[in-house]
Design a protein around this motif. Structure first.
Motif, mmCIF file in Angstrom:
data_model
loop_
_atom_site.group_PDB
_atom_site.id
_atom_site.type_symbol
_atom_site.label_atom_id
_atom_site.label_comp_id
_atom_site.label_asym_id
_atom_site.label_seq_id
_atom_site.Cartn_x
_atom_site.Cartn_y
_atom_site.Cartn_z
ATOM 1 N N LEU A 1 0.858 -1.181 0.000
ATOM 2 C CA LEU A 1 0.000 0.000 0.000
ATOM 3 C C LEU A 1 0.899 1.237 0.000
ATOM 4 O O LEU A 1 1.790 1.349 0.849
ATOM 5 C CB LEU A 1 -0.862 -0.022 1.266
ATOM 6 C CG LEU A 1 -1.904 1.073 1.460
ATOM 7 C CD1 LEU A 1 -2.974 1.005 0.376
ATOM 8 C CD2 LEU A 1 -2.562 0.919 2.835
ATOM 9 N N VAL A 2 0.678 2.141 -0.962
ATOM 10 C CA VAL A 2 1.386 3.430 -0.966
ATOM 11 C C VAL A 2 0.422 4.482 -0.435
ATOM 12 O O VAL A 2 -0.725 4.566 -0.883
ATOM 13 C CB VAL A 2 1.869 3.802 -2.388
ATOM 14 C CG1 VAL A 2 2.527 5.183 -2.381
ATOM 15 C CG2 VAL A 2 2.861 2.754 -2.882
ATOM 16 N N LEU A 3 0.881 5.253 0.554
ATOM 17 C CA LEU A 3 0.009 6.213 1.229
ATOM 18 C C LEU A 3 0.304 7.629 0.723
ATOM 19 O O LEU A 3 0.664 8.516 1.501
ATOM 20 C CB LEU A 3 0.223 6.123 2.742
ATOM 21 C CG LEU A 3 -0.137 4.775 3.370
ATOM 22 C CD1 LEU A 3 0.491 4.630 4.751
ATOM 23 C CD2 LEU A 3 -1.643 4.621 3.453
ATOM 24 N N ALA A 4 0.176 7.845 -0.586
ATOM 25 C CA ALA A 4 0.599 9.118 -1.182
ATOM 26 C C ALA A 4 -0.135 10.305 -0.565
ATOM 27 O O ALA A 4 0.500 11.282 -0.149
ATOM 28 C CB ALA A 4 0.394 9.068 -2.699
ATOM 29 N N GLU A 5 -1.456 10.248 -0.515
ATOM 30 C CA GLU A 5 -2.209 11.413 -0.036
ATOM 31 C C GLU A 5 -1.977 11.669 1.448
ATOM 32 O O GLU A 5 -1.784 12.805 1.884
ATOM 33 C CB GLU A 5 -3.706 11.256 -0.342
ATOM 34 C CG GLU A 5 -4.035 11.567 -1.792
ATOM 35 C CD GLU A 5 -3.223 12.734 -2.373
ATOM 36 O OE1 GLU A 5 -3.291 13.850 -1.799
ATOM 37 O OE2 GLU A 5 -2.504 12.541 -3.371
ATOM 38 N N LEU B 1 7.039 1.343 6.155
ATOM 39 C CA LEU B 1 6.759 0.458 7.299
ATOM 40 C C LEU B 1 6.433 -0.940 6.810
ATOM 41 O O LEU B 1 5.577 -1.116 5.926
ATOM 42 C CB LEU B 1 5.544 0.973 8.078
ATOM 43 C CG LEU B 1 5.607 2.383 8.646
ATOM 44 C CD1 LEU B 1 4.243 2.755 9.222
ATOM 45 C CD2 LEU B 1 6.679 2.469 9.720
ATOM 46 N N LYS B 2 7.077 -1.936 7.397
ATOM 47 C CA LYS B 2 6.719 -3.318 7.086
ATOM 48 C C LYS B 2 5.246 -3.528 7.432
ATOM 49 O O LYS B 2 4.773 -3.050 8.475
ATOM 50 C CB LYS B 2 7.622 -4.261 7.894
ATOM 51 C CG LYS B 2 7.510 -5.742 7.498
ATOM 52 C CD LYS B 2 8.512 -6.590 8.280
ATOM 53 C CE LYS B 2 8.495 -8.049 7.873
ATOM 54 N NZ LYS B 2 9.486 -8.863 8.629
ATOM 55 N N ASP B 3 4.555 -4.270 6.581
ATOM 56 C CA ASP B 3 3.107 -4.377 6.723
ATOM 57 C C ASP B 3 2.675 -5.371 7.807
ATOM 58 O O ASP B 3 1.583 -5.938 7.745
ATOM 59 C CB ASP B 3 2.474 -4.741 5.369
ATOM 60 C CG ASP B 3 0.989 -4.387 5.317
ATOM 61 O OD1 ASP B 3 0.545 -3.576 6.148
ATOM 62 O OD2 ASP B 3 0.276 -4.934 4.452
ATOM 63 N N THR C 1 -1.102 0.146 11.921
ATOM 64 C CA THR C 1 -1.287 1.562 11.642
ATOM 65 C C THR C 1 -2.776 1.849 11.759
ATOM 66 O O THR C 1 -3.588 1.227 11.057
ATOM 67 C CB THR C 1 -0.790 1.899 10.223
ATOM 68 O OG1 THR C 1 -1.198 0.850 9.329
ATOM 69 C CG2 THR C 1 0.724 2.005 10.184
ATOM 70 N N LYS C 2 -3.125 2.750 12.639
ATOM 71 C CA LYS C 2 -4.536 3.003 12.944
ATOM 72 C C LYS C 2 -5.323 3.431 11.704
ATOM 73 O O LYS C 2 -4.967 4.400 11.036
ATOM 74 C CB LYS C 2 -4.658 4.080 14.025
ATOM 75 C CG LYS C 2 -6.088 4.278 14.489
ATOM 76 C CD LYS C 2 -6.194 5.208 15.669
ATOM 77 C CE LYS C 2 -7.669 5.255 16.087
ATOM 78 N NZ LYS C 2 -7.882 6.092 17.271
ATOM 79 N N GLY C 3 -6.373 2.677 11.406
ATOM 80 C CA GLY C 3 -7.246 3.019 10.288
ATOM 81 C C GLY C 3 -6.649 2.770 8.919
ATOM 82 O O GLY C 3 -7.262 3.086 7.905
ATOM 83 N N VAL C 4 -5.427 2.204 8.875
ATOM 84 C CA VAL C 4 -4.745 1.939 7.597
ATOM 85 C C VAL C 4 -4.502 0.429 7.487
ATOM 86 O O VAL C 4 -3.927 -0.188 8.385
ATOM 87 C CB VAL C 4 -3.395 2.693 7.518
ATOM 88 C CG1 VAL C 4 -2.629 2.288 6.264
ATOM 89 C CG2 VAL C 4 -3.617 4.195 7.550
ATOM 90 N N GLU C 5 -4.939 -0.135 6.359
ATOM 91 C CA GLU C 5 -4.880 -1.579 6.157
ATOM 92 C C GLU C 5 -3.517 -2.174 6.529
ATOM 93 O O GLU C 5 -2.469 -1.659 6.128
ATOM 94 C CB GLU C 5 -5.196 -1.892 4.695
ATOM 95 C CG GLU C 5 -5.399 -3.361 4.429
ATOM 96 C CD GLU C 5 -5.910 -3.631 3.011
ATOM 97 O OE1 GLU C 5 -6.275 -2.684 2.297
ATOM 98 O OE2 GLU C 5 -5.924 -4.818 2.640
ATOM 99 N N ALA D 1 1.053 -13.276 -0.033
ATOM 100 C CA ALA D 1 -0.201 -13.589 -0.732
ATOM 101 C C ALA D 1 -0.461 -12.605 -1.861
ATOM 102 O O ALA D 1 -1.328 -12.846 -2.701
ATOM 103 C CB ALA D 1 -1.369 -13.578 0.252
ATOM 104 N N PHE D 2 0.262 -11.479 -1.877
ATOM 105 C CA PHE D 2 -0.001 -10.450 -2.882
ATOM 106 C C PHE D 2 1.103 -10.366 -3.937
ATOM 107 O O PHE D 2 1.279 -9.335 -4.581
ATOM 108 C CB PHE D 2 -0.207 -9.095 -2.187
ATOM 109 C CG PHE D 2 -1.204 -9.181 -1.053
ATOM 110 C CD1 PHE D 2 -2.472 -9.728 -1.273
ATOM 111 C CD2 PHE D 2 -0.871 -8.786 0.231
ATOM 112 C CE1 PHE D 2 -3.390 -9.853 -0.232
ATOM 113 C CE2 PHE D 2 -1.785 -8.908 1.278
ATOM 114 C CZ PHE D 2 -3.050 -9.438 1.045
ATOM 115 N N GLY D 3 1.887 -11.427 -4.076
ATOM 116 C CA GLY D 3 2.925 -11.460 -5.096
ATOM 117 C C GLY D 3 4.273 -11.059 -4.536
ATOM 118 O O GLY D 3 4.350 -10.333 -3.546
ATOM 119 N N PRO D 4 5.364 -11.548 -5.172
ATOM 120 C CA PRO D 4 6.703 -11.318 -4.638
ATOM 121 C C PRO D 4 7.218 -9.894 -4.880
ATOM 122 O O PRO D 4 6.708 -9.180 -5.741
ATOM 123 C CB PRO D 4 7.558 -12.311 -5.418
ATOM 124 C CG PRO D 4 6.848 -12.467 -6.722
ATOM 125 C CD PRO D 4 5.387 -12.357 -6.408
#
Lengths: 103, 489
Positions: free
Chosen positions: B52-56, B85-87, B91-95, B144-147
């Motif tokens: 996930l990129v959090l541009a905005e 940040l490693k997923d 992160t509050k409210g962020v997937e 699960a989302f690809g390498p």
């Protein structure tokens, strides 16, 4: 390294999968049995060690009781927590009935 | 600054330089961020460092940092520095997914302590990085989302499990990144991507909000392009947290102020067991070159035997899965994450776990369940815990004569994608040199030290006793300077 017939059998993998609440297809059972056997085969090196007088080490630092003043803290917001649950009813997590399980 | 070849973005300003320029008003956080976002736009499609990129959100944070500076306030030690940040960090409210289907779409109701501390220091979070599912793997192919692909060569793995964080720093997507290290998951990808990666002493960095894998082994740590930046990030995020019962109530060692102290008179032990079988000759040669350069800088360097480390791999692959099988029992479709509907709760739990977990996670859960089950507990788990005692004892003996130890980080440079996925044991062997520090609870870090025969980055590992971060960083700084000097000449 001791080369036994197989460090783990398909029947044992089936039992472990049940304990871990996982369903395996026949193909998965065969593949996992083989792969877990490889890993446990590697672990034969420590199985062979005589460690009778060695104390086990479960964690790097000893566990100590951590106390704090008995005062209410800031709890998570209930709506925030329930909003990410798969199913909710009357402010509680909703699950299917447990009756009938294993019957 | 090293040459451009050494790292794709080695000519970038460091986190220290960026924060200083932003705090003084010479540079705007928004400009810094746009450089990162442009690079992400250009190369993320082929690298896939992020879930996930959090541009905005990042633009909003960067504007707030600039506004604070304009208003005469100091945003903090990481003002305007882009951080990934490693997923597996909440992160509050962020997937936050752990790269697992079972947590897909989950938005945590709170921030991890480290995320709070970074935000309080003015850092700009640019995104959540890809990992091996639940941090179980050494190549980031178990996502699960690809390498993720290695930025130095897209046909190679970036290492793992924090492969997304390592790739993000190597590709210049972020100046800093956070990872977690249970058996080498920061250090090995750092080595394979040519960046600095560090695992702190167990308990030095709060794990509140780090999704648990192996609780007696997990630590959060920094990725960066320089040893000094890693030191800064450690100092910002470390320190006691009453919310983590394993958090040490001690000051973070003052690594930044001792970075330039050198290694004159320092005793450095090259670990014999990590220089022979299983280590690629080019990697061993670079490690010897590192030892020689420390000797040239005034250190007393000798080979040392740490005999029990050879049992580390077997012990780790019993202890970590045992702890994982307990920690991952919480994914039951009841309170968060995926649920597969079924007539009864028991069937619902089993259907959810079967559909939600990938193969490697299932393997480790089953291995751990087996190692803990009646009849096998003493032979496997109990014995592995005793091996931990042996390993720590052998380390303690070595540290009686040496201030720090030295080894390769990874047995080889980055390997081909897909080359080890069918054979889990061959994948596990990548962790040979990194695992013992986790079992002992000791700090260790990887520093880029030239390239292997294939032209890909090699990392050298510096190991230290518990809370030995100061001599470890001093050694790393000398190696970094030597590697940069060598790359220039």
């Amino acid at each position: 390294m001791t080369e036994q017939s197989s460090p783990i059998t398909a029947a044992e993998v089936t039992k472990v999968a049940k304990l871990a609440r996982l369903t395996l297809t026949d193909a998965e059972l065969e593949r996992f049995t083989h792969q877990l056997g490889d890993i446990l085969g590697h672990a034969a090196d420590i199985e062979a060690l005589d460690l009778t007088d060695v104390e086990p080490m479960a964690r790097p630092i000893p566990l100590t009781n951590v106390f704090r003043p008995d005062e209410p803290g800031e709890p998570l917001d209930r709506d925030d927590v329930l909003s990410v649950a798969p199913a909710v009813e009357d402010n509680q997590f909703r699950v299917p009935p447990s009756l009938g399980e294993d019957s | 600054m090293s040459d451009e070849q050494h790292s794709p973005n080695a000519v970038d300003p460091s986190a220290i330089e960026t924060a200083a320029a932003v705090r003084s008003g010479d540079l705007s956080a928004v400009e810094v961020l746009e450089t990162s976002l442009t690079r992400i736009e250009e190369r993320e499609g082929e690298i896939h460092a992020f879930n996930l990129v959090l541009a905005e959100e990042a633009r909003e944070t960067a504007r707030r940092v600039d506004d604070a500076v304009a208003g005469g306030a100091d945003p903090g030690a990481l003002a305007g520095v882009p951080v990934a940040l490693k997923d597996n960090l909440c992160t509050k409210g962020v997937e936050t997914t752990c790269s697992s289907r079972i947590l897909e779409g989950w938005k945590p109701p709170y921030d991890a302590t480290v995320v709070q501390r970074l935000a309080a220091a003015g850092a700009v979070m640019v995104g959540k990085t890809n990992l091996d599912e639940f941090a179980m793997g050494s190549s980031t192919e178990n996502s699960a989302f690809g390498p993720t692909h290695n930025p130095h060569d897209l046909s190679k793995v970036p290492g793992g499990s924090s492969g997304g964080s390592a790739a993000a720093v190597a590709a210049g997507f972020a100046t800093l990144a956070l990872g977690s290290d249970t058996g080498g998951s920061i250090r090995q990808p750092a080595a394979l991507c040519g960046v600095v990666g560090m695992k702190p002493t167990y308990g030095l960095v709060s794990r509140l909000g780090l999704i648990a894998f192996g609780s007696s082994l997990d630590q959060i740590g920094p990725f960066s392009n320089s040893v000094a930046d890693a030191a800064l990030l450690l100092e910002v995020m470390g320190g006691h947290d009453p919310g983590d019962s394993t958090s040490l109530d001690t000051e973070v060692p003052a690594v930044s102020t001792h970075l330039d102290d050198g290694v004159s008179g320092m005793r450095v032990g090259l670990i014999s067991e990590m220089m022979g079988e299983g280590i690629a000759p080019d990697v061993a040669a670079r490690t010897r070159a590192a030892a020689e350069c420390l000797a040239a800088a005034g250190a007393i360097v000798e080979e040392v035997s740490v005999p029990a480390v050879v049992y580390g791999l077997s012990a780790y692959y019993l202890v970590a899965p045992a702890e994982a099988s307990s920690n991952l029992a919480r994914y039951d479709g009841v309170r968060y994450g995926m649920r597969v509907e079924a007539p009864t709760v028991g069937e619902m739990i089993e259907a959810t776990r079967t559909a939600g977990f990938g193969d490697e996670v299932k393997r480790r859960i089953m291995l751990g369940t087996y190692a803990l089950s009646a009849g096998y507990y003493d032979a496997f788990y109990g014995k592995a815990l005793k091996v931990r005692t042996l390993i720590r004892g052998d380390f303690d003996a070595a540290y009686g004569n040496f201030d720090v130890l030295l080894s390769p980080t990874s047995p080889s440079t980055a390997f081909d994608m897909g080359s080890k996925t069918a054979d889990p044991l061959s994948m596990y062997l990548n962790d040979l040199c990194t695992i013992p520090s986790n079992l002992a609870g000791h700090p260790a870090m990887s520093v880029p030290f030239g390239r292997g025969g294939d032209g890909l980055p090699v990392g050298v590992q510096v190991l230290a006793p518990a809370l030995g971060e100061v001599p470890m960083f001093r050694t790393a700084a000398v190696l970094e300077a030597a590697a940069r000097e060598e790359a220039r000449s």
